[in-house]
Design a protein around this motif. Structure first.
Motif, PDB file in Angstrom:
ATOM      1  N   ILE A  55       0.838  -1.208   0.000  1.00 55.63           N
ATOM      2  CA  ILE A  55       0.000   0.000   0.000  1.00 55.63           C
ATOM      3  C   ILE A  55       0.869   1.253   0.000  1.00 55.63           C
ATOM      4  N   ALA A  56       1.932   1.226   0.822  1.00 57.97           N
ATOM      5  CA  ALA A  56       2.804   2.398   0.908  1.00 57.97           C
ATOM      6  C   ALA A  56       3.534   2.654  -0.396  1.00 57.97           C
ATOM      7  N   MET A  57       3.858   1.583  -1.124  1.00 58.75           N
ATOM      8  CA  MET A  57       4.652   1.739  -2.345  1.00 58.75           C
ATOM      9  C   MET A  57       3.847   2.249  -3.533  1.00 58.75           C
ATOM     10  N   ILE A  58       2.547   2.435  -3.320  1.00 59.81           N
ATOM     11  CA  ILE A  58       1.748   3.041  -4.391  1.00 59.81           C
ATOM     12  C   ILE A  58       2.271   4.427  -4.730  1.00 59.81           C
ATOM     13  N   ALA A  59       2.948   5.060  -3.740  1.00 60.36           N
ATOM     14  CA  ALA A  59       3.448   6.422  -3.965  1.00 60.36           C
ATOM     15  C   ALA A  59       4.553   6.461  -5.022  1.00 60.36           C
ATOM     16  N   ILE A  60       5.283   5.356  -5.210  1.00 55.11           N
ATOM     17  CA  ILE A  60       6.435   5.374  -6.117  1.00 55.11           C
ATOM     18  C   ILE A  60       6.030   5.679  -7.560  1.00 55.11           C
ATOM     19  N   PRO A  61       5.078   4.940  -8.166  1.00 56.16           N
ATOM     20  CA  PRO A  61       4.721   5.283  -9.547  1.00 56.16           C
ATOM     21  C   PRO A  61       4.150   6.691  -9.672  1.00 56.16           C
ATOM     22  N   ILE A  62       3.446   7.148  -8.620  1.00 51.52           N
ATOM     23  CA  ILE A  62       2.903   8.507  -8.666  1.00 51.52           C
ATOM     24  C   ILE A  62       4.052   9.521  -8.724  1.00 51.52           C
ATOM     25  N   VAL A  63       5.095   9.280  -7.896  1.00 49.08           N
ATOM     26  CA  VAL A  63       6.265  10.164  -7.900  1.00 49.08           C
ATOM     27  C   VAL A  63       6.924  10.177  -9.268  1.00 49.08           C
ATOM     28  N   LEU A  64       7.090   9.004  -9.853  1.00 46.88           N
ATOM     29  CA  LEU A  64       7.765   8.918 -11.156  1.00 46.88           C
ATOM     30  C   LEU A  64       6.986   9.657 -12.236  1.00 46.88           C
ATOM     31  N   VAL A  65       5.683   9.463 -12.256  1.00 43.46           N
ATOM     32  CA  VAL A  65       4.858  10.105 -13.279  1.00 43.46           C
ATOM     33  C   VAL A  65       4.897  11.620 -13.115  1.00 43.46           C
ATOM     34  N   VAL A  66       4.687  12.084 -11.862  1.00 46.71           N
ATOM     35  CA  VAL A  66       4.671  13.528 -11.612  1.00 46.71           C
ATOM     36  C   VAL A  66       6.019  14.146 -11.954  1.00 46.71           C
ATOM     37  N   THR A  67       7.098  13.499 -11.514  1.00 46.20           N
ATOM     38  CA  THR A  67       8.433  14.040 -11.761  1.00 46.20           C
ATOM     39  C   THR A  67       8.728  14.125 -13.252  1.00 46.20           C
ATOM     40  N   LYS A  68       8.353  13.077 -13.988  1.00 42.76           N
ATOM     41  CA  LYS A  68       8.610  13.073 -15.424  1.00 42.76           C
ATOM     42  C   LYS A  68       7.859  14.203 -16.120  1.00 42.76           C
ATOM     43  N   GLN A  69       6.609  14.398 -15.745  1.00 39.74           N
ATOM     44  CA  GLN A  69       5.812  15.446 -16.369  1.00 39.74           C
ATOM     45  C   GLN A  69       6.373  16.832 -16.059  1.00 39.74           C
ATOM     46  N   VAL A  70       6.779  17.019 -14.801  1.00 39.39           N
ATOM     47  CA  VAL A  70       7.318  18.327 -14.412  1.00 39.39           C
ATOM     48  C   VAL A  70       8.639  18.600 -15.113  1.00 39.39           C
ATOM     49  N   MET A  71       9.504  17.591 -15.171  1.00 41.56           N
ATOM     50  CA  MET A  71      10.807  17.778 -15.819  1.00 41.56           C
ATOM     51  C   MET A  71      10.640  18.128 -17.291  1.00 41.56           C
ATOM     52  N   ALA A  72       9.682  17.472 -17.939  1.00 43.12           N
ATOM     53  CA  ALA A  72       9.467  17.726 -19.363  1.00 43.12           C
ATOM     54  C   ALA A  72       9.063  19.173 -19.626  1.00 43.12           C
ATOM     55  N   ARG A  73       8.362  19.775 -18.660  1.00 45.62           N
ATOM     56  CA  ARG A  73       7.862  21.129 -18.869  1.00 45.62           C
ATOM     57  C   ARG A  73       8.787  22.215 -18.337  1.00 45.62           C
ATOM     58  N   SER A  74       9.562  21.893 -17.336  1.00 44.86           N
ATOM     59  CA  SER A  74      10.343  22.940 -16.675  1.00 44.86           C
ATOM     60  C   SER A  74      11.792  23.033 -17.134  1.00 44.86           C
ATOM     61  N   GLN A  75      12.336  21.972 -17.744  1.00 46.95           N
ATOM     62  CA  GLN A  75      13.748  22.010 -18.098  1.00 46.95           C
ATOM     63  C   GLN A  75      14.057  23.138 -19.085  1.00 46.95           C
ATOM     64  N   LYS A  76      13.228  23.288 -20.112  1.00 49.46           N
ATOM     65  CA  LYS A  76      13.508  24.345 -21.085  1.00 49.46           C
ATOM     66  C   LYS A  76      13.367  25.729 -20.453  1.00 49.46           C
ATOM     67  N   LEU A  77      12.521  25.816 -19.412  1.00 46.89           N
ATOM     68  CA  LEU A  77      12.377  27.097 -18.733  1.00 46.89           C
ATOM     69  C   LEU A  77      13.633  27.452 -17.953  1.00 46.89           C
ATOM     70  N   PHE A  78      14.281  26.449 -17.348  1.00 44.79           N
ATOM     71  CA  PHE A  78      15.517  26.729 -16.619  1.00 44.79           C
ATOM     72  C   PHE A  78      16.650  27.092 -17.583  1.00 44.79           C
ATOM     73  N   ILE A  79      16.684  26.436 -18.743  1.00 48.37           N
ATOM     74  CA  ILE A  79      17.682  26.809 -19.745  1.00 48.37           C
ATOM     75  C   ILE A  79      17.476  28.267 -20.145  1.00 48.37           C
ATOM     76  N   ALA A  80      16.236  28.638 -20.398  1.00 48.78           N
ATOM     77  CA  ALA A  80      15.943  30.018 -20.784  1.00 48.78           C
ATOM     78  C   ALA A  80      16.262  30.986 -19.648  1.00 48.78           C
ATOM     79  N   GLN A  81      16.008  30.568 -18.405  1.00 52.29           N
ATOM     80  CA  GLN A  81      16.277  31.436 -17.259  1.00 52.29           C
ATOM     81  C   GLN A  81      17.753  31.836 -17.210  1.00 52.29           C
ATOM     82  N   TRP A  82      18.644  30.851 -17.338  1.00 52.46           N
ATOM     83  CA  TRP A  82      20.070  31.166 -17.256  1.00 52.46           C
ATOM     84  C   TRP A  82      20.556  31.858 -18.515  1.00 52.46           C
ATOM     85  N   GLY A  83      19.884  31.594 -19.633  1.00 53.18           N
ATOM     86  CA  GLY A  83      20.230  32.329 -20.843  1.00 53.18           C
ATOM     87  C   GLY A  83      19.904  33.810 -20.709  1.00 53.18           C
TER      88      GLY A  83
END
Length: 691
Positions: free
Chosen positions: A268-296
């Motif tokens: 039951i506790a490990m249900i959090a793992i796939p949720i973390v992976l999905v959320v992290t992947k979605q956030v990384m896909a959207r925010s990485q280009k923003l951080f590149i632009a920020q430092w640019g």
């Protein structure tokens, strides 16, 4: 950058259709080697420095290779393997002790709860008898709970045993804290040393890249990569590497401990793992280009600020404060917007994971309570599991929340790696170079700043030792480019340049430049005293030699009027001394160096006419028995040159002495007439009488 290295990178200019302004305001032979030179890629185009509106990184730029860059960044920790192993051992020990703690503490809870329940049960009976009695009277729930407990009817809480367990827990947590402190200290040392090495690597790299590369980079943007981006990498690594180790090992340790308590609750506790992976992947896909632009945008803003501060007098003269403010506000607003978006998107991870963790906590508590009630688990185990569930979701949440830090750090790392991966100047030979006599020969030399746009084509020229060669011509004719090629600030497209019959590519740049002194129109000084700036020409010079150079170049005339004389501190902009006085200091520096050859690029352009006359006498003595190249726009300063070269469009269209060129009435005559029309008329009369 250090003063001697900054020398080679601070004043570079080049233009595809005009002159290449020398990369150094050098001064002679005490230069570091491998500072400038050599062509970069064919498409490299020199551009003006400063962060104009079109510069910087666009909003849509994406990370080229996030995982590859992250792996490369972590690879820079490799030289500290032994320390990293110690850090890993300390981390494992700290995490293990922290993970064991709740399990041991659960035993104390069992002791207290069993004692509290046992004190309420009839003394002198066995546990089974009490359970049977409870079932007989219909209290099955309490009977199930008692049957699952280690309890002695009539016996209360064993405070001695509880105290011993709590003491063990205290020792466990103290040791874990000590190990974690040592681990953090060692990791901080490793990260800081790694950043120290990275800064050195970038510094060394900048001194090995072609001058074309530096000409093609806005100065503020490059400085931002060397300073802001490396600082951001250090901060990101400091925070993420430790947390990745601790939280990753904590997750593994907690899962193991939870499995020893209840595999069902663990699932039951490990249900959090796939949720973390999905959320992290979605956030990384959207925010990485923003951080590149920020430092640019950060680099672009730095470029604009550096450009404005450097030219603040010009901004005020032309009344462009409002335009500068408007451009700054525009870039600053872009940086603010992209930074806000980057932080907001990456910041979504934490609240989402906290929500998932709270749901998991509620589910574990409810199911755990039911299992305690039916006697399948003890209260101590449920208490320990609840703590483990928190310990399980907390590192997952922290790992997810570090996405923004990791993305920001890797984005900065990519920008720094772009500098480290820039093409370097061509390898050089390092054969011994005999004492220089000063014979210089251009053998069918061709050169252009851009491929397909030659500036100098098939140029041949021979200069004898000790001759003074003046180079004149309109702006963009290639005068400064010609002397820059002698210094190997740029590499030839074809042909050869020989000194004393030897190809300059057969010796190291350091050896070559150690025999040449150079004074540019743009005086370059570093932060230090006037004495130190003069002594830069030859670091081992004595005080008497420094004073002699200062007197010979008339620095001594004005320096005594300064508050601290030769110990007066000036900054990079030469604040406290005039433009002409700055140039006198640079000439004194070249005078002190006593080079075998001399290059003077409009060296007296910033001094008054009276001082120029005196300097001409001093420089005539300096040029004595030396091969000298003098670039001048004021033709009155080069009338005594042995040979005058007239350049147009990268070609030598005329050469000869002053009188011969005037008689020829060619390009030199036209240049001279444009400056001294009255004087030329008088000379025409003299020439006519002579004929």
């Amino acid at each position: 950058m250090s003063a001697d290295r900054a020398e080679d990178t601070s004043e570079g200019r080049a233009g595809p259709a005009g002159e290449g302004r020398g990369a150094t305001e050098s001064m002679s032979g005490t230069r570091n080697d491998n500072k400038t030179a050599d062509p970069g890629p064919a498409d490299a185009k020199p551009v003006r420095r400063g962060g104009g509106p079109a510069m910087g990184v666009g909003m849509g730029e994406k990370s080229k290779d996030f995982w590859g860059s992250a792996k490369r960044l972590l690879g820079r920790l490799a030289p500290h393997r032994a320390t990293l192993i110690v850090i890993l051992v300390l981390t494992v020990a700290s995490v293990a002790l922290n993970v064991i703690g709740p399990k041991v503490l659960g035993q104390a809870v069992d002791k207290i709860y069993s004692g509290a329940v046992g004190a309420q049960l009839p003394a002198g009976q066995t546990k089974q008898a009490v359970v049977d009695a409870l079932r007989a009277r219909g209290d099955d729930t309490f009977a199930d709970m008692v049957s699952g407990m280690t309890v002695t009817p009539g016996v209360g809480i064993d405070f001695g045993a509880v105290g011993r367990i709590l003491l063990i827990v205290l020792v466990l947590y103290l040791c874990a804290g000590l190990f974690q402190f040592l681990q953090a200290r060692l990791l901080n040392r490793v990260v800081q040393r790694t950043m120290n090495t990275l800064r050195k690597d970038v510094e060394d790299k900048i001194n090995r890249v072609p001058l074309r590369y530096l000409d093609g980079q806005p100065r503020g943007e490059l400085l931002s990569r060397v300073t802001n981006d490396i600082d951001n990498i250090g901060q990101s690594m400091q925070q993420t590497v430790s947390q990745l180790l601790v939280n990753g090992l904590t997750v593994i340790g907690v899962i193991v401990m939870m499995l020893t308590i209840s595999w069902w609750l663990t699932l039951i506790a490990m249900i959090a793992i796939p949720i973390v992976l999905v959320v992290t992947k979605q956030v990384m896909a959207r925010s990485q280009k923003l951080f590149i632009a920020q430092w640019g945008h950060t680099g672009r803003l730095n470029g604009q600020i550096e450009e404005t501060f450097t030219g603040h007098e010009l901004v005020k003269v032309f009344g462009r404060q409002q335009e500068v403010d408007a451009r700054f506000d525009e870039t600053n607003e872009q940086l603010t917007n992209v930074s806000w978006r980057a932080q907001f998107v990456s910041g979504l991870v934490m609240p989402i994971m906290m929500f998932v963790g709270n749901l998991q906590y509620v589910v574990v508590c409810v199911i755990g309570g039911l299992q305690v009630a039916n006697g399948s688990m003890t209260l101590g185990n449920v208490t320990a599991f609840v703590q483990y569930s928190r310990q399980f979701t907390q590192p997952l949440t922290q790992l997810a929340s570090m996405v923004n830090l990791m993305q920001s750090g890797v984005a900065s790392a990519e920008r720094v790696f772009e500098v480290l991966d820039a093409p370097e100047q061509v390898p050089e030979r390092d054969e011994p170079m005999a004492p220089t006599k000063g014979a210089v020969e251009f053998d069918r030399v061709s050169f252009g700043y851009d491929a397909g746009h030659p500036l100098i084509e098939d140029l041949s020229l021979r200069v004898e030792p000790g001759q003074t060669v003046a180079i004149v011509g309109p702006t963009g004719a290639g005068k400064t480019t010609l002397v820059n090629l002698i210094m190997r600030f740029y590499e030839l497209d074809s042909g050869r340049i020989l000194i004393d019959g030897r190809d300059i590519t057969d010796v190291s740049r350091r050896q070559l430049r150690s025999r040449i002194g150079m004074v540019l129109q743009d005086a370059w000084l570093f932060h230090g005293t006037i004495r130190e700036n003069i002594a830069y020409g030859r670091l081992d010079a004595t005080e008497d030699e420094i004073m002699a150079a200062a007197r010979a170049t008339f620095v001594d005339r004005f320096v005594h009027s300064l508050p601290d004389g030769y110990d007066t501190v000036i900054d990079e902009e030469g604040s406290g001394v005039s433009a002409g006085e700055r140039q006198l200091i640079t000439i004194a520096r070249a005078f002190l160096a006593d080079p075998a050859m001399l290059i003077l690029d409009e060296a007296t352009s910033s001094v008054d006419t009276r001082t120029e006359v005196m300097l001409q006498e001093a420089m005539a003595a300096l040029r004595s028995d030396r091969t000298s190249f003098v670039i001048a726009h004021r033709l009155s300063t080069i009338r005594d040159a042995d040979t005058i070269l007239v350049m147009e469009d990268g070609r030598i269209v005329e050469q000869g002495n002053h009188e011969d060129l005037l008689r020829a009435r060619g390009a030199y005559y036209r240049l001279y007439m444009s400056q001294f029309e009255g004087a030329v008329a008088g000379e025409d009369e003299e020439l006519a009488v002579g004929q």
